[in-house]
Enzyme design. Structure first.
Site, PDB file in Angstrom:
ATOM      1  N   LYS A 115       0.819  -1.219   0.000  1.00 46.41           N
ATOM      2  CA  LYS A 115       0.000   0.000   0.000  1.00 46.41           C
ATOM      3  C   LYS A 115       0.849   1.262   0.000  1.00 46.41           C
ATOM      4  O   LYS A 115       0.487   2.268  -0.597  1.00 46.41           O
ATOM      5  CB  LYS A 115      -0.942   0.023   1.214  1.00 46.41           C
ATOM      6  CG  LYS A 115      -2.130  -0.914   1.068  1.00 46.41           C
ATOM      7  CD  LYS A 115      -3.226  -0.523   2.047  1.00 46.41           C
ATOM      8  CE  LYS A 115      -4.436  -1.434   1.904  1.00 46.41           C
ATOM      9  NZ  LYS A 115      -5.519  -1.061   2.832  1.00 46.41           N
ATOM     10  N   LYS A 198      -3.720  -9.302  -6.853  1.00 42.56           N
ATOM     11  CA  LYS A 198      -4.969  -9.844  -6.305  1.00 42.56           C
ATOM     12  C   LYS A 198      -6.163  -8.988  -6.723  1.00 42.56           C
ATOM     13  O   LYS A 198      -6.007  -7.808  -7.050  1.00 42.56           O
ATOM     14  CB  LYS A 198      -4.872  -9.979  -4.785  1.00 42.56           C
ATOM     15  CG  LYS A 198      -4.858  -8.681  -4.027  1.00 42.56           C
ATOM     16  CD  LYS A 198      -4.874  -8.914  -2.513  1.00 42.56           C
ATOM     17  CE  LYS A 198      -4.838  -7.562  -1.819  1.00 42.56           C
ATOM     18  NZ  LYS A 198      -4.781  -7.596  -0.383  1.00 42.56           N
ATOM     19  N   LYS A 201     -10.391  -4.024  -3.915  1.00 41.13           N
ATOM     20  CA  LYS A 201     -11.260  -2.847  -3.997  1.00 41.13           C
ATOM     21  C   LYS A 201     -10.493  -1.664  -4.555  1.00 41.13           C
ATOM     22  O   LYS A 201     -11.070  -0.752  -5.118  1.00 41.13           O
ATOM     23  CB  LYS A 201     -11.743  -2.470  -2.587  1.00 41.13           C
ATOM     24  CG  LYS A 201     -12.714  -3.437  -1.972  1.00 41.13           C
ATOM     25  CD  LYS A 201     -12.947  -3.047  -0.515  1.00 41.13           C
ATOM     26  CE  LYS A 201     -13.804  -4.077   0.198  1.00 41.13           C
ATOM     27  NZ  LYS A 201     -13.546  -4.082   1.648  1.00 41.13           N
TER      28      LYS A 201
HETATM   29  P1  AMP Z   1     -10.761  -6.142   2.507  1.00 39.44           P
HETATM   30  O1  AMP Z   1     -11.493  -5.880   1.242  1.00 39.44           O
HETATM   31  O2  AMP Z   1      -9.304  -5.910   2.361  1.00 39.44           O
HETATM   32  O3  AMP Z   1     -11.365  -5.512   3.712  1.00 39.44           O
HETATM   33  O4  AMP Z   1     -10.903  -7.701   2.758  1.00 39.44           O
HETATM   34  C1  AMP Z   1     -12.016  -8.298   3.409  1.00 39.44           C
HETATM   35  C2  AMP Z   1     -11.832  -9.797   3.444  1.00 39.44           C
HETATM   36  O5  AMP Z   1     -11.795 -10.325   2.112  1.00 39.44           O
HETATM   37  C3  AMP Z   1     -10.523 -10.250   4.091  1.00 39.44           C
HETATM   38  O6  AMP Z   1     -10.764 -11.445   4.810  1.00 39.44           O
HETATM   39  C4  AMP Z   1      -9.614 -10.508   2.928  1.00 39.44           C
HETATM   40  O7  AMP Z   1      -8.610 -11.443   3.214  1.00 39.44           O
HETATM   41  C5  AMP Z   1     -10.590 -11.057   1.902  1.00 39.44           C
HETATM   42  N1  AMP Z   1     -10.098 -10.791   0.538  1.00 39.44           N
HETATM   43  C6  AMP Z   1      -9.836  -9.573   0.011  1.00 39.44           C
HETATM   44  N2  AMP Z   1      -9.399  -9.691  -1.266  1.00 39.44           N
HETATM   45  C7  AMP Z   1      -9.386 -11.026  -1.537  1.00 39.44           C
HETATM   46  C8  AMP Z   1      -9.020 -11.795  -2.682  1.00 39.44           C
HETATM   47  N3  AMP Z   1      -8.594 -11.212  -3.793  1.00 39.44           N
HETATM   48  N4  AMP Z   1      -9.129 -13.142  -2.606  1.00 39.44           N
HETATM   49  C9  AMP Z   1      -9.574 -13.744  -1.468  1.00 39.44           C
HETATM   50  N5  AMP Z   1      -9.921 -13.074  -0.357  1.00 39.44           N
HETATM   51  C10 AMP Z   1      -9.842 -11.735  -0.378  1.00 39.44           C
END
Ligand code: AMP
Ligand code: TRP
Length: 330
Positions: A115, A198, A201
């Site tokens: 980040k 990956k 968002k």
């Molecule tokens: P975040 O969007 O970073 O708040 O992620 C929320 C949840 O989604 C967390 O448990 C992350 O590990 C999971 N997550 C986010 N991006 C991915 C991805 N590309 N593949 C699998 N899990 C994800």
């Protein structure tokens, strides 16, 4: 009821629309776990502000992330669903843990490196750097046994374990040791337009992700434009990162194995496979989107759910915070 059930805790940031990676890596697990575990799921708004957010948009986003959890099947009667900033103990324990965390261990966090990537140190926010300590506080406050997340959060959960151990060693046993819970399939869904990053968002290109609110047309377009690999077989493997990712998505949404899908698509081309994948994604998201539309008609309901969740979460968090302060001599 259920006092000896194991406790599960996880958070999802409110920094953008949820996507298929969030669903497969995290949300789907929550839905499965809510029956047998004592689940605490929260919207990580304090984490979201570690990167700039427009206040109006953030407020809206928090509600829409809650609605999406409900639409995916989270039952607020079974799960304590709340907003992180409604429970001030998160910030307070975060501070206490700051005093035992080291710069060295935070500098090693790969999410921070990604980040902050490339920016001069002088301009990187302290909140972004300190993010994993707040996350450790989130986890330890609720004496979580299991923390279901995607693969990207594993290192943060390990830091939470290190901090818990260090604290317990210095000040006496206060925190329970949490364990990461990473799904076997779909723990790291990659970008559709670039399988080396990956799905996220924050990716600049919309072609990176399928958002859970994407219309059927948009889903079909994104899947048909997804990059593929050289060669024409539908086969998973290290030389085929793009197709492996698409197969993983299909496996996760259909509960079928890679081998089964490879067999089904043997001798068929990318076009046919992508059409089947788009059908699968559309079918998985349609009922969620229908429920979401219903929920959005009743904005008061989200407020009620969040108020109820915060009321249930607060005493649990405050008990642990009080124990930590006491142990430290405060
Ligand atoms: P975040 O969007 O970073 O708040 O992620 C929320 C949840 O989604 C967390 O448990 C992350 O590990 C999971 N997550 C986010 N991006 C991915 C991805 N590309 N593949 C699998 N899990 C994800
Ligand atoms: N950092 C997590 C993410 O980006 C969100 C999060 C915040 C979280 N606090 C947590 C996840 C505590 C699990 C437990 O996905």
């Amino acid at each position: 009821m259920g006092t000896n059930r194991k406790r599960v805790l996880s958070g999802v940031q409110a920094s953008g629309n949820l996507h298929l990676g969030n669903y497969i890596g995290a949300l789907r697990q929550f839905i499965d776990l809510q029956r047998d575990y004592d689940c605490y799921i929260f919207i990580a708004d304090l984490h979201a502000i570690t990167v700039p957010q427009d206040p109006k948009a953030l407020r809206k986003q928090i509600r829409s992330v809650v609605n999406m959890h409900l639409a995916c099947g989270l039952d607020p009667d079974k799960v304590t669903l709340f907003r992180q900033s409604d429970v001030s103990a998160h910030s307070e324990l975060g501070w206490l843990l700051n005093t035992i965390a080291t710069m060295g261990e935070l500098k090693r966090m790969t999410q921070f490196k990604d980040k902050a990537g490339g920016k001069a140190e002088a301009s990187v926010g302290v909140g972004l750097f300190d993010y994993p300590v707040l996350m450790a506080a989130d986890i330890l406050l609720y004496e979580a046994d299991l923390v279901p997340t995607g693969e990207d959060q594993k290192q943060h959960i390990e830091l939470a374990r290190d901090l818990a151990q260090r604290f317990n060693h210095r000040f006496g046993r206060t925190f329970r040791m949490p364990k990461p819970m990473i799904p076997k399939i779909g723990a790291r869904i990659m970008g559709l337009d670039d399988p080396s990053v990956k799905m996220s968002k924050s990716a600049a290109s919309a072609g990176n992700r399928i958002e859970l609110i994407d219309s059927e047309d948009v889903i079909r377009k994104k899947v048909s434009r997804a990059v593929t690999d050289s060669g024409s077989e539908i086969k998973a493997g290290p030389k085929k990162p793009a197709v492996t990712n698409l197969l993983t998505i299909m496996c996760a949404l259909t509960d079928r194995t890679v081998a089964e899908l490879e067999k089904e698509f043997a001798g068929k081309g990318y076009k046919e496979f992508k059409e089947a994948l788009a059908d699968t994604v559309v079918a998985a998201l349609k009922p969620i989107q229908q429920t979401l539309a219903e929920l959005e008609k009743n904005p008061k309901y989200v407020d009620e759910v969040l108020a109820r969740g915060a009321e249930k979460a607060r005493p649990v968090a405050e008990r642990t915070l009080a124990a930590a302060k006491q142990a430290m001599g405060l």
